[in-house]
Motif scaffolding. Structure first.
Motif, mmCIF file in Angstrom:
data_model
loop_
_atom_site.group_PDB
_atom_site.id
_atom_site.type_symbol
_atom_site.label_atom_id
_atom_site.label_comp_id
_atom_site.label_asym_id
_atom_site.label_seq_id
_atom_site.Cartn_x
_atom_site.Cartn_y
_atom_site.Cartn_z
ATOM 1 N N LYS A 1 0.800 -1.199 0.010
ATOM 2 C CA LYS A 1 0.010 -0.116 0.083
ATOM 3 C C LYS A 1 0.919 1.126 0.163
ATOM 4 N N ILE A 2 1.929 1.404 0.865
ATOM 5 C CA ILE A 2 2.889 2.553 0.894
ATOM 6 C C ILE A 2 3.405 2.623 -0.509
ATOM 7 N N ARG A 3 4.147 1.576 -0.932
ATOM 8 C CA ARG A 3 4.917 1.625 -2.235
ATOM 9 C C ARG A 3 3.929 2.247 -3.228
ATOM 10 N N ILE A 4 2.546 1.760 -3.304
ATOM 11 C CA ILE A 4 1.692 2.259 -4.340
ATOM 12 C C ILE A 4 1.300 3.371 -4.347
ATOM 13 N N PHE A 5 1.347 4.179 -3.148
ATOM 14 C CA PHE A 5 0.868 5.367 -2.653
ATOM 15 C C PHE A 5 2.119 6.380 -3.157
ATOM 16 N N ILE A 6 3.352 5.970 -2.906
ATOM 17 C CA ILE A 6 4.350 6.824 -2.871
ATOM 18 C C ILE A 6 4.826 6.932 -4.638
ATOM 19 N N VAL A 7 4.420 5.848 -5.453
ATOM 20 C CA VAL A 7 4.527 5.674 -6.969
ATOM 21 C C VAL A 7 3.648 6.748 -7.567
ATOM 22 N N LEU A 8 2.225 6.621 -7.079
ATOM 23 C CA LEU A 8 1.284 7.340 -7.541
ATOM 24 C C LEU A 8 1.687 9.041 -7.145
ATOM 25 N N PHE A 9 2.396 9.343 -6.044
ATOM 26 C CA PHE A 9 2.713 10.494 -5.824
ATOM 27 C C PHE A 9 3.976 11.018 -6.573
ATOM 28 N N ALA A 10 4.686 9.870 -7.348
ATOM 29 C CA ALA A 10 5.760 10.121 -8.144
ATOM 30 C C ALA A 10 5.205 10.846 -9.407
ATOM 31 N N GLY B 163 7.128 4.672 -18.771
ATOM 32 C CA GLY B 163 6.017 5.510 -18.698
ATOM 33 C C GLY B 163 5.934 6.898 -19.167
ATOM 34 N N MET B 164 6.951 7.641 -18.611
ATOM 35 C CA MET B 164 7.227 8.989 -19.104
ATOM 36 C C MET B 164 7.314 9.385 -20.573
ATOM 37 N N ILE B 165 8.112 8.401 -21.084
ATOM 38 C CA ILE B 165 8.570 8.853 -22.509
ATOM 39 C C ILE B 165 7.139 8.468 -23.296
ATOM 40 N N ALA B 166 6.489 7.471 -22.789
ATOM 41 C CA ALA B 166 5.004 7.133 -23.431
ATOM 42 C C ALA B 166 4.229 8.368 -23.396
ATOM 43 N N ILE B 167 3.855 8.868 -22.166
ATOM 44 C CA ILE B 167 3.036 9.801 -21.845
ATOM 45 C C ILE B 167 3.296 11.239 -22.749
ATOM 46 N N LEU B 168 4.488 11.859 -22.370
ATOM 47 C CA LEU B 168 4.866 13.126 -22.992
ATOM 48 C C LEU B 168 5.288 12.912 -24.415
ATOM 49 N N GLY B 169 5.532 11.661 -24.963
ATOM 50 C CA GLY B 169 5.509 11.657 -26.481
ATOM 51 C C GLY B 169 4.051 11.123 -27.049
ATOM 52 N N ASN B 170 3.116 11.058 -26.248
ATOM 53 C CA ASN B 170 1.831 10.720 -26.860
ATOM 54 C C ASN B 170 1.812 9.468 -27.350
ATOM 55 N N ILE B 171 2.559 8.562 -27.018
ATOM 56 C CA ILE B 171 2.747 7.210 -27.583
ATOM 57 C C ILE B 171 2.259 6.005 -26.935
ATOM 58 N N GLU B 172 1.253 6.266 -26.207
ATOM 59 C CA GLU B 172 0.702 5.382 -25.392
ATOM 60 C C GLU B 172 0.256 4.040 -25.904
ATOM 61 N N LYS B 173 -0.306 4.326 -27.219
ATOM 62 C CA LYS B 173 -0.654 2.781 -27.704
ATOM 63 C C LYS B 173 0.385 1.919 -28.062
ATOM 64 N N ILE B 174 1.556 2.504 -28.887
ATOM 65 C CA ILE B 174 2.620 1.580 -28.929
ATOM 66 C C ILE B 174 3.301 1.249 -27.781
ATOM 67 N N THR C 231 5.106 -2.790 -12.746
ATOM 68 C CA THR C 231 4.973 -4.048 -13.727
ATOM 69 C C THR C 231 6.511 -4.423 -14.066
ATOM 70 N N TYR C 232 7.165 -3.495 -14.355
ATOM 71 C CA TYR C 232 8.416 -3.514 -14.983
ATOM 72 C C TYR C 232 9.508 -4.256 -13.870
ATOM 73 N N ASN C 233 9.112 -4.180 -12.568
ATOM 74 C CA ASN C 233 9.547 -4.702 -11.337
ATOM 75 C C ASN C 233 9.400 -6.050 -11.375
ATOM 76 N N PHE C 234 8.282 -6.665 -11.955
ATOM 77 C CA PHE C 234 7.988 -8.048 -11.750
ATOM 78 C C PHE C 234 9.085 -8.963 -12.587
ATOM 79 N N LEU D 272 2.215 4.307 -12.406
ATOM 80 C CA LEU D 272 2.164 3.369 -11.613
ATOM 81 C C LEU D 272 2.174 1.892 -12.423
ATOM 82 N N GLY D 273 1.338 1.524 -13.380
ATOM 83 C CA GLY D 273 1.380 0.357 -13.888
ATOM 84 C C GLY D 273 3.015 0.122 -14.586
#
Length: 332
Positions: A110-119, A235-246, A162-165, A157-158
């Motif tokens: 729970k704490i891990r999810i909260f901090i990553v969401l805060f990130a 995740g950031m590259i996908a969002i800022l580059g507007n390439i979420e689908k790929i 998930t990359y950590n899995f 968050l995703g």
């Protein structure tokens, strides 16, 4: 790209590569070490080497900022770049705390999810990305405020968790990161977001510097500090580059990994069982990771009927490349 830009990118490699010997020595001195469970000879291996990767990335990005500020007099994307650095460092802290406390005793879920969401907050406050997205069968759809307030944090968050899995074998995390981010750097460059290509390539070359110490047999382990930071960067590259689908196509191996981990109630590990001859075997009766799937396929189709750690990593990398090619074909 301008020659000076390449200087910034290559500086990321040099900082990571040159700092790792000192990190490895310090880790051994202070007991920040672990055993390589896939090796017969159980030697101590330095942990949390991903910190050197983050240092390299930050150094390269800051040099890139300095070049733009003092030489090109261009500050157009500085707010976005500093948002990337802030999110990257927050996820790095989460990973480092997990590494220091022990990956089995680290922060609670729970704490891990909260901090990553805060990130994701730095990306939220700058309204990163485009709220209008093309939805299959529905066409363009504007998510409005739901995009920065909901989709962006869920995306970070995703990607981060998930990359950590999918981890636990020499060179796996570093090679996966190099493959994905290398292609993302090309996609962002072609789409006109050269500045994102620079940031992506900074992490690619930093991962290369790390991989030279992490390849089989590893002298240093990545730790959560690497997997969290690489996942966040993707995740950031996908969002800022507007390439979420790929990016979703690129992340199919991790989506599958997440499903397998959920099958094991998030308690089954990606590690393998070591045999006396150095080969590896399935640790459970069922498959709970892509590493297990790779071991199963290698044992089934190889004449020797044996699987080895480096072969498992190679097979997962090949699957990753196939998913990337599929994404490029169907999305671009």
């Amino acid at each position: 790209m301008n020659f000076l830009i390449w200087v910034a990118i290559l500086s990321s490699f040099l900082v990571t590569y040159l700092s790792l010997p000192y990190w490895i020595k310090s880790a051994h001195k202070n007991g920040l070490v672990g055993k390589d469970v896939h090796k017969i000879e159980k030697v101590d291996v330095a942990e949390s080497g991903g910190m050197a990767v983050v240092m390299g990335v930050c150094a390269g990005i800051l040099i890139y900022i300095a070049i733009n500020t003092f030489i090109f007099q261009n500050d157009a994307k500085l707010i976005y770049i500093f948002a990337i650095l802030t999110t990257l460092l927050i996820t790095t802290i989460v990973g480092m705390v997990d590494d220091l406390l022990g990956w089995k005793k680290g922060l609670s879920r729970k704490i891990r999810i909260f901090i990553v969401l805060f990130a994701a907050v730095p990306l939220i406050v700058i309204n990163a990305g485009e709220s209008t997205m093309a939805i299959p069968f529905l066409g363009d759809f504007n998510f409005g405020l739901f995009y920065p307030l909901l989709i962006v944090p869920i995306g970070i968050l995703g990607a981060t968790t998930t990359y950590n899995f999918l981890a636990g074998m020499n060179g796996l995390e570093a090679r996966q990161g190099m493959i994905i981010l290398s292609v993302l750097s090309v996609v962002t460059y072609v789409s006109g977001n050269e500045w994102l290509s620079v940031i992506s390539l900074s992490m690619v070359v930093s991962l290369l510097g790390f991989y030279l110490f992490n390849k089989n047999p590893a002298k240093v382990f990545p730790g959560d500090v690497l997997t969290y930071s690489v996942g966040a960067m993707i995740g950031m590259i996908a969002i800022l580059g507007n390439i979420e689908k790929i990016a979703v196509f690129f992340f199919i191996p991790y989506i599958i990994e997440t499903a397998l981990k959920v099958r094991g109630k998030l308690k089954k590990e990606s590690f393998a069982k070591l045999n006396p001859d150095g080969s590896i075997d399935l640790p459970y009766e069922k498959l709970y990771s892509l590493t297990h799937v790779a071991i199963y396929l290698l044992k089934k189709f190889k004449k020797s009927g044996k699987a080895y750690e480096n072969e498992v990593v190679d097979l997962i990398n090949i699957f990753q490349i196939v998913m990337i090619i599929t994404g490029l074909i169907f999305v671009l």
